[in-house]
Design an enzyme around this catalytic site. Structure first.
Site, mmCIF file in Angstrom:
data_model
loop_
_atom_site.group_PDB
_atom_site.id
_atom_site.type_symbol
_atom_site.label_atom_id
_atom_site.label_comp_id
_atom_site.label_asym_id
_atom_site.label_seq_id
_atom_site.Cartn_x
_atom_site.Cartn_y
_atom_site.Cartn_z
ATOM 1 N N ASP A 208 0.828 -1.331 -0.090
ATOM 2 C CA ASP A 208 0.075 0.160 -0.004
ATOM 3 C C ASP A 208 0.979 1.046 -0.086
ATOM 4 O OD1 ASP A 208 -2.290 1.880 0.415
ATOM 5 O OD2 ASP A 208 -3.434 0.099 1.209
ATOM 6 N N GLY A 234 4.205 1.160 -2.055
ATOM 7 C CA GLY A 234 4.316 1.278 -3.387
ATOM 8 C C GLY A 234 2.835 1.864 -3.742
ATOM 9 N N ASP A 235 2.780 2.341 -5.340
ATOM 10 C CA ASP A 235 1.537 2.659 -5.625
ATOM 11 C C ASP A 235 1.326 1.778 -6.872
ATOM 12 O OD1 ASP A 235 -0.139 3.974 -7.388
ATOM 13 O OD2 ASP A 235 0.483 5.951 -6.886
ATOM 14 N N PHE A 236 0.042 1.132 -6.676
ATOM 15 C CA PHE A 236 -0.359 0.161 -7.515
ATOM 16 C C PHE A 236 -0.451 0.489 -8.814
ATOM 17 C CE2 PHE A 236 -4.154 0.246 -4.777
ATOM 18 C CZ PHE A 236 -4.930 0.982 -5.585
ATOM 19 N N HIS A 254 -13.234 -2.036 -7.076
ATOM 20 C CA HIS A 254 -14.612 -1.561 -7.226
ATOM 21 C C HIS A 254 -14.447 0.069 -7.149
ATOM 22 C CE1 HIS A 254 -16.153 -1.136 -2.836
ATOM 23 N NE2 HIS A 254 -15.047 -1.030 -2.865
#
Length: 345
Positions: A208, A234-236, A254
């Site tokens: 995250d 991290g940035d997904f 979602h």
């Protein structure tokens, strides 16, 4: 002449239409910490008022507590102003903040944020625009992640709403052929922790944004699984997903519109080995779209919160994952209206 024709009854309309009355009673009790207080011993109306610092009349306090009793959240001895109140079994287990089974985080966020935003659902439907902090020019995730207190409330909310699902998934998914798992957008690392606790052969990673990592590490240490669970930042959308046998997203897919959903699905596909599994844990709407009401209202909540995000059916998930290259899907029912939609590479 006997009348056999069904007579219209407005009670269902009124029950649903005025449902926010009882909803707000429960949300207020959770937000006030009433159930945590009542764990210790049964209390009179006067004792509760003093302890909770309520300044309403005794009669209004009685109305509030008797509503909770009538709804099944409190036990009561006696009737009237001399009544004694205690928690029901479910309230004792799930609404005591000091227990690991506590699910009130989501209810607190519902009280403090969502209840007010949902008052503008009509505007959301008319304009197609989100009705949360973004109305004032703030990005919802930036607003939450930049405030430690709000972030912790958000993480506790996600933990509360998903705990039963995570435990169910950790117990019922077949991990036999897998050794590693990565939870994308893993928040407080709750899913990874539960998998590690129930599947001793699994090593798990929770990914995250940087502000979340200290909170996740605190939870990992609390459950004493530091040897098999790690939290990383991290940035997904920016970073590649860590390689793992199982890639999981809990209440992540979602949040986004169609284009970004497809990006995340493809990144999961690329991070998995052959025969690997991509799992999304959400309120998967039934294909007929007529029974999972919570799933459909959660999709409306995505309109309120994100504008472009939406919930979906297994048929939708099958179409999107097939497009990314996955070979098959299945549905694993979990707690209440939630399921794990699973795509196999």
């Amino acid at each position: 002449m006997e009348i056999t024709e069904h007579q219209p009854d407005p009670s269902h309309i009124m029950k649903i239409g005025m449902g926010f009355f009882t909803s707000k009673v429960l949300l207020t009790a959770v937000n006030e910490g009433l159930f945590t207080h009542l764990v210790h011993k049964p209390q009179s109306i006067n004792d509760i008022k003093k302890r909770m610092n309520w300044n309403c009349t005794d009669r209004h306090a009685m109305d509030f507590l008797d509503t909770l009793h009538s709804l099944g959240f409190l036990n009561r001895e006696g009737v009237g102003l001399d009544s004694i109140y205690s928690n029901s079994l479910e309230s004792n287990v799930f609404l005591d903040e000091d227990k690991n089974s506590y699910i009130g985080g989501m209810l607190k966020m519902a009280n403090n944020r969502l209840f007010r935003f949902w008052a503008d659902l009509d505007l959301a439907i008319k304009t197609g625009e989100a009705q949360n902090e973004s109305k004032h020019g703030d990005d919802i995730f930036e607003a939450i992640y930049s405030d430690h207190g709000r972030l912790k409330e958000f993480i506790n909310a996600m933990t509360g709403v998903q705990m039963g699902n995570f435990v169910g998934f950790a117990n019922s998914f077949d991990f036999t052929e897998y050794k590693t798992l990565c939870d994308i957008g893993g928040s407080g690392a709750t899913l990874s922790i539960q998998v590690a606790l129930h599947q001793p052969h699994m090593s798990c990673t929770s990914l995250d944004l940087p502000p979340v990592e200290p909170i996740a590490n605190e939870n990992i240490q609390k459950f004493k699984v530091t040897d098999r669970v790690k939290a990383i930042s991290g940035d997904f959308f920016v970073d590649d997903f860590p390689k793992a046998d199982v890639i999981v997203m809990g209440n992540i897919l979602h949040d986004w519109g169609m284009d970004k959903k497809q990006v995340l699905i493809k990144k999961a596909y690329d991070a998995l080995p052959e025969n690997g599994a991509f799992v999304v844990i959400e309120n998967i709407i039934d294909n007929e779209r007529n029974s999972n009401i919570f799933g459909m209202t959660m999709s409306l909540n995505m309109l309120i919160e994100t504008q472009n995000g939406f919930d979906y059916t297994l048929s939708d998930f099958d179409h999107w994952t097939s497009k990314a290259g996955f070979s098959s899907v299945e549905l694993l029912p979990l707690a209440g209206p939630s399921s794990a939609a699973i795509a196999y590479k």
